[in-house]
Design a protein around this motif. Structure first.
Motif, PDB file in Angstrom:
ATOM      1  N   GLU A 109      33.265  62.692  38.198  1.00 24.67           N
ATOM      2  CA  GLU A 109      33.232  61.531  37.285  1.00 24.67           C
ATOM      3  C   GLU A 109      31.821  60.924  37.233  1.00 24.67           C
ATOM      4  N   ALA A 110      31.213  60.772  38.425  1.00 17.95           N
ATOM      5  CA  ALA A 110      29.852  60.221  38.476  1.00 17.95           C
ATOM      6  C   ALA A 110      28.896  61.131  37.717  1.00 17.95           C
ATOM      7  N   PHE A 113      29.159  60.626  33.985  1.00 19.53           N
ATOM      8  CA  PHE A 113      28.398  59.440  33.574  1.00 19.53           C
ATOM      9  C   PHE A 113      26.898  59.749  33.549  1.00 19.53           C
ATOM     10  N   ALA A 114      26.422  60.469  34.575  1.00 21.65           N
ATOM     11  CA  ALA A 114      24.998  60.784  34.661  1.00 21.65           C
ATOM     12  C   ALA A 114      24.591  61.702  33.506  1.00 21.65           C
ATOM     13  N   GLU A 119      28.167  54.331  26.599  1.00 21.41           N
ATOM     14  CA  GLU A 119      27.805  53.361  25.580  1.00 21.41           C
ATOM     15  C   GLU A 119      28.423  52.002  25.887  1.00 21.41           C
ATOM     16  N   PHE A 121      29.266  50.672  28.699  1.00 26.05           N
ATOM     17  CA  PHE A 121      28.652  49.996  29.843  1.00 26.05           C
ATOM     18  C   PHE A 121      27.130  49.865  29.686  1.00 26.05           C
ATOM     19  N   GLN A 122      26.597  50.423  28.597  1.00 24.13           N
ATOM     20  CA  GLN A 122      25.142  50.458  28.371  1.00 24.13           C
ATOM     21  C   GLN A 122      24.400  51.128  29.521  1.00 24.13           C
ATOM     22  N   TRP A 123      24.951  52.266  29.960  1.00 24.86           N
ATOM     23  CA  TRP A 123      24.300  53.044  31.011  1.00 24.86           C
ATOM     24  C   TRP A 123      23.572  54.221  30.363  1.00 24.86           C
ATOM     25  N   VAL A 126      21.049  60.209  32.898  1.00 19.09           N
ATOM     26  CA  VAL A 126      20.085  60.447  33.975  1.00 19.09           C
ATOM     27  C   VAL A 126      19.707  61.921  34.018  1.00 19.09           C
TER      28      VAL A 126
ATOM     29  N   LYS B  42      31.979  40.510  22.221  1.00 21.25           N
ATOM     30  CA  LYS B  42      32.246  41.909  22.550  1.00 21.25           C
ATOM     31  C   LYS B  42      33.631  42.001  23.161  1.00 21.25           C
ATOM     32  N   ALA B 106      38.846  59.417  40.190  1.00 19.61           N
ATOM     33  CA  ALA B 106      37.733  59.410  39.241  1.00 19.61           C
ATOM     34  C   ALA B 106      37.549  58.004  38.665  1.00 19.61           C
ATOM     35  N   GLU B 109      35.963  55.756  41.240  1.00 17.09           N
ATOM     36  CA  GLU B 109      34.509  55.957  41.306  1.00 17.09           C
ATOM     37  C   GLU B 109      33.813  55.225  40.155  1.00 17.09           C
ATOM     38  N   PHE B 113      31.046  52.038  40.308  1.00 18.40           N
ATOM     39  CA  PHE B 113      29.786  51.932  39.570  1.00 18.40           C
ATOM     40  C   PHE B 113      29.765  50.653  38.722  1.00 18.40           C
ATOM     41  N   PHE B 121      20.250  55.150  39.510  1.00 16.73           N
ATOM     42  CA  PHE B 121      20.401  55.536  38.106  1.00 16.73           C
ATOM     43  C   PHE B 121      19.963  54.412  37.153  1.00 16.73           C
ATOM     44  N   GLN B 122      19.599  53.259  37.711  1.00 14.59           N
ATOM     45  CA  GLN B 122      19.254  52.076  36.905  1.00 14.59           C
ATOM     46  C   GLN B 122      20.387  51.662  35.981  1.00 14.59           C
ATOM     47  N   TRP B 123      21.596  51.655  36.542  1.00 15.75           N
ATOM     48  CA  TRP B 123      22.766  51.221  35.775  1.00 15.75           C
ATOM     49  C   TRP B 123      23.097  49.789  36.190  1.00 15.75           C
ATOM     50  N   LEU B 124      23.378  48.943  35.215  1.00 15.42           N
ATOM     51  CA  LEU B 124      23.696  47.544  35.512  1.00 15.42           C
ATOM     52  C   LEU B 124      25.167  47.362  35.868  1.00 15.42           C
ATOM     53  N   VAL B 126      28.797  45.819  35.478  1.00 12.97           N
ATOM     54  CA  VAL B 126      29.527  45.434  34.278  1.00 12.97           C
ATOM     55  C   VAL B 126      30.588  44.398  34.626  1.00 12.97           C
TER      56      VAL B 126
END
Lengths: 177, 177
Positions: A109-110, A113-114, A119, A121-123, A126, B42, B106, B109, B113, B121-124, B126
């Motif tokens: 799953e990670a 995302f990578a 979209e 989560f605005q991630w 990578v 949103k 999944a 996980e 995140f 990963f520079q993910w903010l 949420v």
């Protein structure tokens, strides 16, 4: 005939151990350095991602556990002690397979995302920066899934070894010895 | 005595169905609207996150499958047909529990995140924006884990029902009838 199951189980366990060790190696030796901005370099290793660390621990533990199970074959046991051992084997096999499968799926799953970003989560993606790192992790995930399937088969064999001892007529009664 | 296993299995399946349905409801009816910037709102729903959609499908399918298994009790079967049925039950139970457990992990996980973000990963984060949405998802994950544990117990019962039919001495030979 007992020999045939034992041989099958040993074979599955050996392959599972090899795959789990391969997974651990792929994770540990996966590292990539990339220039991020002008001369600033960024190095990624498995230590940067928690779920990779967890997969490393889980796959090494599962490999160690299967190794111990192989050692068990050298010392044979009989009677009520044997019954206790097959039950413990079944439970530990179940725990090992669920843990390995779940950790690997969490990593999967990670990785998704990578790879795709998110979209909602605005991630950001990578993997377009650290492509080789991601490819090696994909290999590790694949190995670990195959190992999980083998371990699921082993836990079915363990269940067979436990439950064929019970009477088909009476509830949890051992067959007459 | 057969009755006692059947009762235990029915009980486990009913609780598992309730928990799976509860999981599906928690996911479907989880929605939160938040002002992101001045008057721009949103809205988040389960449709924004792929893994939530997958969990919805998997938990509903697993609930439906367990419902079918409950129906099976009304029509009894005998002989080689029965043996075939218990084997199919065992395999389907295994698939159901692994799928549910893996999908839920999944999501777990992804939730981690969303809760902690990722520095590497520079993910903010949420969840600090959509707190109530995240709390409801946490509830769904918890329900689904309990359901997974119950389904793992059901699959052990299924294995018991299959393998006690086999001879403890000879390899995969049915006990004399």
């Amino acid at each position: 005939m007992e020999f045939r199951i034992a041989r099958g189980e040993v074979f599955l366990r050996v392959i599972a151990i090899l795959l789990l060790v391969l997974t651990a190696f792929l994770v540990v030796f996966d590292t990539q350095t990339k220039v991020v901005f002008l001369t600033i370099e960024k190095k990624v290793t498995y230590k940067d991602v928690d779920v990779l660390k967890i997969l490393l621990y889980v796959s090494s533990s599962a490999a160690g556990y299967n190794m111990l199970q192989l050692c068990k074959y050298s010392c044979s046991s009989k009677g009520s002690y044997e019954m206790c051992m097959v039950w413990i084997s079944l439970l530990l096999d179940q725990i090992a397979v669920y843990l390995t499968f779940a950790t690997n799926t969490a990593l999967f799953e990670a990785a998704i995302f990578a790879f795709t970003g998110s979209e909602a989560f605005q991630w950001l993606k990578v993997c377009n920066k650290f492509t080789r790192f991601c490819e090696q992790i994909a290999g590790a995930i694949l190995c670990c899934y195959v190992a999980s399937i083998l371990m699921a088969m082993i836990s079915i064999i363990s269940a067979y070894k436990v439950f064929r001892m019970y009477s088909p007529k009476r509830f949890l009664r051992l067959k007459g010895k």
